[in-house]
Structures are given as structure tokens and as C-alpha cells.
Design a protein around this motif. Structure first.
Motif, PDB file in Angstrom:
ATOM      1  N   VAL A 223      38.898  72.561 -16.927  1.00 15.26           N
ATOM      2  CA  VAL A 223      39.989  71.478 -17.456  1.00 15.26           C
ATOM      3  C   VAL A 223      40.267  71.866 -18.790  1.00 15.26           C
ATOM      4  O   VAL A 223      41.635  71.950 -18.892  1.00 15.26           O
ATOM      5  N   PRO A 224      39.628  72.384 -19.788  1.00 12.80           N
ATOM      6  CA  PRO A 224      40.325  72.708 -20.847  1.00 12.80           C
ATOM      7  C   PRO A 224      41.314  73.916 -20.897  1.00 12.80           C
ATOM      8  O   PRO A 224      42.417  73.992 -21.469  1.00 12.80           O
ATOM      9  N   GLN A 225      41.061  74.798 -19.855  1.00  9.78           N
ATOM     10  CA  GLN A 225      41.995  75.817 -19.478  1.00  9.78           C
ATOM     11  C   GLN A 225      43.540  75.265 -19.298  1.00  9.78           C
ATOM     12  O   GLN A 225      44.596  75.590 -19.340  1.00  9.78           O
ATOM     13  N   ALA A 226      43.172  74.221 -17.880  1.00  8.79           N
ATOM     14  CA  ALA A 226      44.467  73.636 -17.568  1.00  8.79           C
ATOM     15  C   ALA A 226      45.243  72.938 -18.765  1.00  8.79           C
ATOM     16  O   ALA A 226      46.458  73.165 -18.709  1.00  8.79           O
ATOM     17  N   GLU A 227      44.368  72.307 -19.441  1.00  5.83           N
ATOM     18  CA  GLU A 227      45.147  71.595 -20.746  1.00  5.83           C
ATOM     19  C   GLU A 227      45.962  72.555 -21.520  1.00  5.83           C
ATOM     20  O   GLU A 227      46.998  72.282 -21.980  1.00  5.83           O
ATOM     21  N   ALA A 228      45.132  73.707 -22.101  1.00  5.48           N
ATOM     22  CA  ALA A 228      45.827  74.824 -22.611  1.00  5.48           C
ATOM     23  C   ALA A 228      47.034  75.253 -22.003  1.00  5.48           C
ATOM     24  O   ALA A 228      48.021  75.613 -22.523  1.00  5.48           O
ATOM     25  N   LEU A 229      46.919  75.460 -20.591  1.00  5.43           N
ATOM     26  CA  LEU A 229      48.183  76.015 -19.851  1.00  5.43           C
ATOM     27  C   LEU A 229      49.350  75.296 -19.969  1.00  5.43           C
ATOM     28  O   LEU A 229      50.425  75.510 -20.102  1.00  5.43           O
ATOM     29  N   ASP A 230      48.924  73.900 -19.744  1.00  8.51           N
ATOM     30  CA  ASP A 230      49.919  72.826 -19.904  1.00  8.51           C
ATOM     31  C   ASP A 230      50.821  72.762 -21.182  1.00  8.51           C
ATOM     32  O   ASP A 230      51.946  72.894 -21.386  1.00  8.51           O
ATOM     33  N   LYS A 231      50.011  73.120 -22.105  1.00 10.92           N
ATOM     34  CA  LYS A 231      50.399  73.110 -23.709  1.00 10.92           C
ATOM     35  C   LYS A 231      51.612  74.395 -23.935  1.00 10.92           C
ATOM     36  O   LYS A 231      52.335  74.257 -24.514  1.00 10.92           O
ATOM     37  N   LEU A 232      50.703  75.392 -23.470  1.00  7.78           N
ATOM     38  CA  LEU A 232      51.373  76.611 -23.844  1.00  7.78           C
ATOM     39  C   LEU A 232      52.759  76.546 -22.932  1.00  7.78           C
ATOM     40  O   LEU A 232      53.795  77.119 -23.587  1.00  7.78           O
ATOM     41  N   LEU A 233      52.782  76.228 -21.608  1.00  5.83           N
ATOM     42  CA  LEU A 233      54.152  76.450 -20.972  1.00  5.83           C
ATOM     43  C   LEU A 233      55.117  75.287 -21.518  1.00  5.83           C
ATOM     44  O   LEU A 233      56.383  75.575 -21.797  1.00  5.83           O
ATOM     45  N   GLU A 234      54.537  74.088 -22.128  1.00  6.00           N
ATOM     46  CA  GLU A 234      55.449  73.320 -22.740  1.00  6.00           C
ATOM     47  C   GLU A 234      56.089  73.901 -24.041  1.00  6.00           C
ATOM     48  O   GLU A 234      57.523  73.882 -24.417  1.00  6.00           O
ATOM     49  N   GLU A 235      55.059  74.313 -24.930  1.00  2.53           N
ATOM     50  CA  GLU A 235      55.680  74.916 -26.297  1.00  2.53           C
ATOM     51  C   GLU A 235      56.137  76.152 -26.246  1.00  2.53           C
ATOM     52  O   GLU A 235      57.279  76.309 -26.835  1.00  2.53           O
ATOM     53  N   SER A 236      55.803  77.133 -25.143  1.00  2.00           N
ATOM     54  CA  SER A 236      56.377  78.257 -25.346  1.00  2.00           C
ATOM     55  C   SER A 236      57.613  78.570 -24.427  1.00  2.00           C
ATOM     56  O   SER A 236      58.720  79.376 -24.813  1.00  2.00           O
ATOM     57  N   PHE A 237      57.494  78.037 -23.368  1.00  2.00           N
ATOM     58  CA  PHE A 237      58.574  78.126 -22.284  1.00  2.00           C
ATOM     59  C   PHE A 237      59.531  77.002 -21.949  1.00  2.00           C
ATOM     60  O   PHE A 237      60.219  77.003 -20.976  1.00  2.00           O
ATOM     61  N   HIS A 238      59.204  75.717 -22.514  1.00  2.00           N
ATOM     62  CA  HIS A 238      59.706  74.580 -22.267  1.00  2.00           C
ATOM     63  C   HIS A 238      59.574  74.310 -20.639  1.00  2.00           C
ATOM     64  O   HIS A 238      60.929  74.082 -19.781  1.00  2.00           O
TER      65      HIS A 238
ATOM     66  N   ILE B  29      44.312  85.764 -23.448  1.00  2.00           N
ATOM     67  CA  ILE B  29      44.678  86.792 -22.708  1.00  2.00           C
ATOM     68  C   ILE B  29      45.898  86.444 -21.860  1.00  2.00           C
ATOM     69  O   ILE B  29      47.018  87.044 -21.521  1.00  2.00           O
ATOM     70  N   VAL B  30      45.864  84.964 -21.295  1.00  2.00           N
ATOM     71  CA  VAL B  30      46.754  84.516 -20.444  1.00  2.00           C
ATOM     72  C   VAL B  30      47.961  84.408 -21.264  1.00  2.00           C
ATOM     73  O   VAL B  30      49.115  84.576 -20.755  1.00  2.00           O
ATOM     74  N   LYS B  31      47.919  83.829 -22.441  1.00  2.00           N
ATOM     75  CA  LYS B  31      49.046  83.562 -23.402  1.00  2.00           C
ATOM     76  C   LYS B  31      49.907  85.067 -23.633  1.00  2.00           C
ATOM     77  O   LYS B  31      51.074  85.030 -23.407  1.00  2.00           O
ATOM     78  N   GLU B  32      49.088  85.966 -23.959  1.00  2.00           N
ATOM     79  CA  GLU B  32      49.827  87.476 -24.019  1.00  2.00           C
ATOM     80  C   GLU B  32      50.555  87.716 -22.709  1.00  2.00           C
ATOM     81  O   GLU B  32      51.635  88.264 -22.856  1.00  2.00           O
ATOM     82  N   ARG B  33      49.709  87.725 -21.663  1.00  2.00           N
ATOM     83  CA  ARG B  33      50.378  88.103 -20.438  1.00  2.00           C
ATOM     84  C   ARG B  33      51.608  87.409 -20.213  1.00  2.00           C
ATOM     85  O   ARG B  33      52.663  87.972 -19.646  1.00  2.00           O
ATOM     86  N   LEU B  34      51.686  86.014 -20.169  1.00  2.00           N
ATOM     87  CA  LEU B  34      52.841  85.196 -19.922  1.00  2.00           C
ATOM     88  C   LEU B  34      54.224  85.485 -20.584  1.00  2.00           C
ATOM     89  O   LEU B  34      55.173  85.228 -20.441  1.00  2.00           O
ATOM     90  N   ALA B  35      53.717  86.026 -21.838  1.00  2.00           N
ATOM     91  CA  ALA B  35      54.748  86.422 -22.889  1.00  2.00           C
ATOM     92  C   ALA B  35      55.571  87.625 -22.600  1.00  2.00           C
ATOM     93  O   ALA B  35      56.773  87.974 -23.289  1.00  2.00           O
ATOM     94  N   GLN B  36      55.012  88.293 -21.659  1.00  2.00           N
ATOM     95  CA  GLN B  36      55.610  89.861 -21.143  1.00  2.00           C
ATOM     96  C   GLN B  36      56.761  89.440 -20.300  1.00  2.00           C
ATOM     97  O   GLN B  36      56.953  88.426 -19.554  1.00  2.00           O
ATOM     98  N   SER B  37      57.639  90.486 -20.415  1.00  2.00           N
ATOM     99  CA  SER B  37      59.080  90.216 -19.937  1.00  2.00           C
ATOM    100  C   SER B  37      59.175  90.157 -18.421  1.00  2.00           C
ATOM    101  O   SER B  37      60.005  89.251 -17.850  1.00  2.00           O
ATOM    102  N   ASP B  38      58.216  90.769 -17.535  1.00  2.00           N
ATOM    103  CA  ASP B  38      58.252  90.445 -16.194  1.00  2.00           C
ATOM    104  C   ASP B  38      57.828  89.107 -15.743  1.00  2.00           C
ATOM    105  O   ASP B  38      57.911  88.734 -14.553  1.00  2.00           O
ATOM    106  N   CYS B  39      57.333  88.237 -16.890  1.00  2.00           N
ATOM    107  CA  CYS B  39      56.824  86.834 -16.338  1.00  2.00           C
ATOM    108  C   CYS B  39      58.036  85.914 -16.707  1.00  2.00           C
ATOM    109  O   CYS B  39      57.909  84.668 -16.847  1.00  2.00           O
ATOM    110  N   SER B  40      59.045  86.451 -17.010  1.00  2.00           N
ATOM    111  CA  SER B  40      60.188  85.487 -17.460  1.00  2.00           C
ATOM    112  C   SER B  40      60.725  84.711 -16.262  1.00  2.00           C
ATOM    113  O   SER B  40      61.219  83.583 -16.824  1.00  2.00           O
ATOM    114  N   LYS B  41      60.420  84.892 -15.208  1.00  2.00           N
ATOM    115  CA  LYS B  41      60.721  83.849 -14.010  1.00  2.00           C
ATOM    116  C   LYS B  41      59.611  83.156 -13.390  1.00  2.00           C
ATOM    117  O   LYS B  41      59.706  82.425 -12.625  1.00  2.00           O
ATOM    118  N   GLY B  42      58.277  83.317 -14.291  1.00  2.00           N
ATOM    119  CA  GLY B  42      57.157  82.769 -14.088  1.00  2.00           C
ATOM    120  C   GLY B  42      56.314  83.604 -13.549  1.00  2.00           C
ATOM    121  O   GLY B  42      55.972  84.747 -13.726  1.00  2.00           O
TER     122      GLY B  42
END
Ligand code: ADP
Ligand code: ADP
Length: 221
Positions: A92-107, A69-82
Motif C-alpha cells: 500500500v505505501p508503494q501504491a500511495e507513493a506511485l499516486d503522489k509521483l504521477l500526480e506531482e511529476s507528470f500531472h 528506482i521507480v521514480k528514476e525509471r519513470l523519469a526516463q524519456s522512453d516512459c514519456s507515454k507511460g
């Protein structure tokens, strides 16, 4: 560069209150997994029923469901600035997934992690008196942050409600879940140089000012 602020702290530490106040100050939206799960209440699906049951017991929703659900939410346009992440990550697994998501989808990466700490007694005191507006989401406390008129939202006059999981025994369970599953994130983010500890037992507006300063400083660097 987008800013991803992770608000860390036990239930009742003021994450939601501060996220709402900071949204205007820093110009990025609040992303609250708790609010998103509560919004599932109106759905009648096996997943929504399972989530309601988990929340009522004060346990954690499984990581895969939460991350999705976080992946879908962060992809929405109002989150373009963070985003101001309130209540995520919680493991910890959620924190690791967040790091990966931010890196891969948003550099990008997590910008800063303010930590708000309170004792279990303070958590019970705050959460027992917590009331929220079902229309606009504003948060109050019957004693520490009361609305102008008892039981009514200052913004829209709606009747304030108490969450079903805000009973003292569920709060104690949620606090224990925080110690077991979420507190390890303190070292996770400290090791990465992202943790900033704040005194969470101060007036709400003092904490907001400190948070806004800290965030501005970090996003300028
Ligand atoms: P509080 O800040 O008062 O602890 P939240 O509104 O953040 O409450 O969360 C309410 C409930 O939603 C949690 O007790 C948990 O069941 C579920 N939840 C919220 N965020 C997460 C998350 N990141 N991972 C797993 N479960 C979550
Ligand atoms: P969290 O999202 O971390 O669970 P909330 O922001 O919902 O916490 O705050 C829990 C309760 O405590 C609310 O009723 C809120 O009005 C109150 N509260 C928040 N911050 C403070 C503070 N600094 N001092 C006193 N009460 C507070």
C-alpha cells in the motif's frame, strides 16, 4: 495523455509475459522492478548485496529503495507515454507513493489495474518450469510455453536460464508475501474504480488480446 498500467497478481500469474507482449501492442515500455533488482547483481555495493539477499529469501525489498528506482525509471524519456508496471506497486505505501509521483511529476494518474489471479499450486507449477533468456529477457515455460528448440531462446539462440529464487519453497514464501502485502491493493484499486479482473488461467495469447482490448478502451475514454 500517458497511460500507466499496473499489472497486479501473484508470482507466476503472467505479469512479465503479458507486459513483454503488450509493449508492442500499446507502445509503452515494461517497467519491472524485479528485472531492475536482478540487474543490480553485477554491482558490488552494500545495497546491491542486501537486495540480493532479500530476493533469495523471497521477501520484499524496502519500500523507500523500491520507490526511488521507480521514480528514476519513470523519469526516463522512453516512459514519456507511460509504462506497463510489472511487479510494482507491491505494498500500500508503494501504491500511495506511485499516486503522489504521477500526480506531482507528470500531472497524471494510474490508468487501469488488470488483476491476474492464480492459486498457489498453479504458481508453483508455472514458476518451477519458468525459463528466461539472459540476453533479451524473453520468458518461456518448459511445458506451457516451450521454445522451438529445448533450452534455447527463439529470438537469439541464447541458453535459457532458471532464476535462483524460482525454487518451490521460495515460490510458496513469495506467494504468502503476496497475500500479506500485495493483495490489499486489490481493494485499494477497486475502491478507485481502476481494477479489472481477468481470467489468468487461459492461453497466453487469449489473455494478451483481452488485456490489449481493455487497455485500448480505457485509454480512449
Ligand atoms: P515474480 O513476478 O516472479 O514474483 P519479480 O521478478 O517481480 O518476481 O520479483 C522478484 C523479487 O524482487 C521479489 O520476490 C522481491 O524480492 C523483489 N521485488 C520486485 N518488485 C518489488 C517491489 N515492488 N517491492 C519490493 N520488492 C520487490
Ligand atoms: P510473473 O511475472 O507474474 O511472475 P511470468 O510471466 O514470469 O509471471 O510467468 C510465469 C511462468 O508461467 C512462465 O514460465 C510463463 O511462461 C508461464 N505462463 C505465463 N502465462 C501463462 C499462461 N496463461 N498459461 C500457462 N503458463 C503461463
Amino acid at each position: 495523455m500517458a497511460a500507466y498500467i499496473v499489472l497486479l497478481g501473484p508470482p507466476g500469474s503472467g505479469k512479465g509475459t503479458q507486459a513483454k507482449l503488450l509493449t508492442d501492442e500499446v507502445g509503452i515500455p515494461q517497467v519491472s522492478t524485479g528485472d531492475m533488482f536482478r540487474a543490480m547483481k553485477t554491482q558490488d555495493t552494500p545495497l546491491a548485496r542486501k537486495v540480493q539477499q532479500i530476493m533469495a529469501e523471497g521477501k520484499l525489498v524496502p519500500d523507500d529503495v523500491t520507490i526511488e528506482i521507480v521514480k528514476e525509471r519513470l523519469a526516463q524519456s522512453d516512459c514519456s507515454k507511460g509504462a506497463l508496471l510489472d511487479g510494482f506497486p507491491r505494498t500500500v505505501p508503494q501504491a500511495e507513493a506511485l499516486d503522489k509521483l504521477l500526480e506531482e511529476s507528470f500531472h497524471s494518474q494510474v490508468t487501469i489495474v488488470p488483476l491476474l489471479s492464480i492459486t498457489v499450486e498453479e504458481a508453483v507449477r508455472r514458476i518451477s518450469g519458468r525459463r528466461g533468456c539472459p540476453q533479451c529477457g524473453a520468458l518461456y515455460h518448459v511445458e506451457f510455453n516451450p521454445p522451438r528448440e529445448m533450452g534455447k531462446c527463439d529470438h537469439d539462440g541464447a541458453k535459457l536460464v532458471q532464476r535462483d529464487d524460482d525454487r518451490p519453497e521460495v515460490v510458496r514464501e513469495r506467494y504468502q508475501v503476496y497475500l500479506d502485502n500485495t493483495a490489499p491493493l486489490i481493494n485499494y484499486y477497486r475502491d478507485r474504480g481502476l481494477l479489472v479482473e481477468l481470467d489468468a488461467v487461459q492461453p497466453i495469447e487469449v489473455i494478451t488480446a483481452e488485456l490489449a482490448d481493455t487497455i485500448r478502451q480505457r485509454t480512449k475514454e
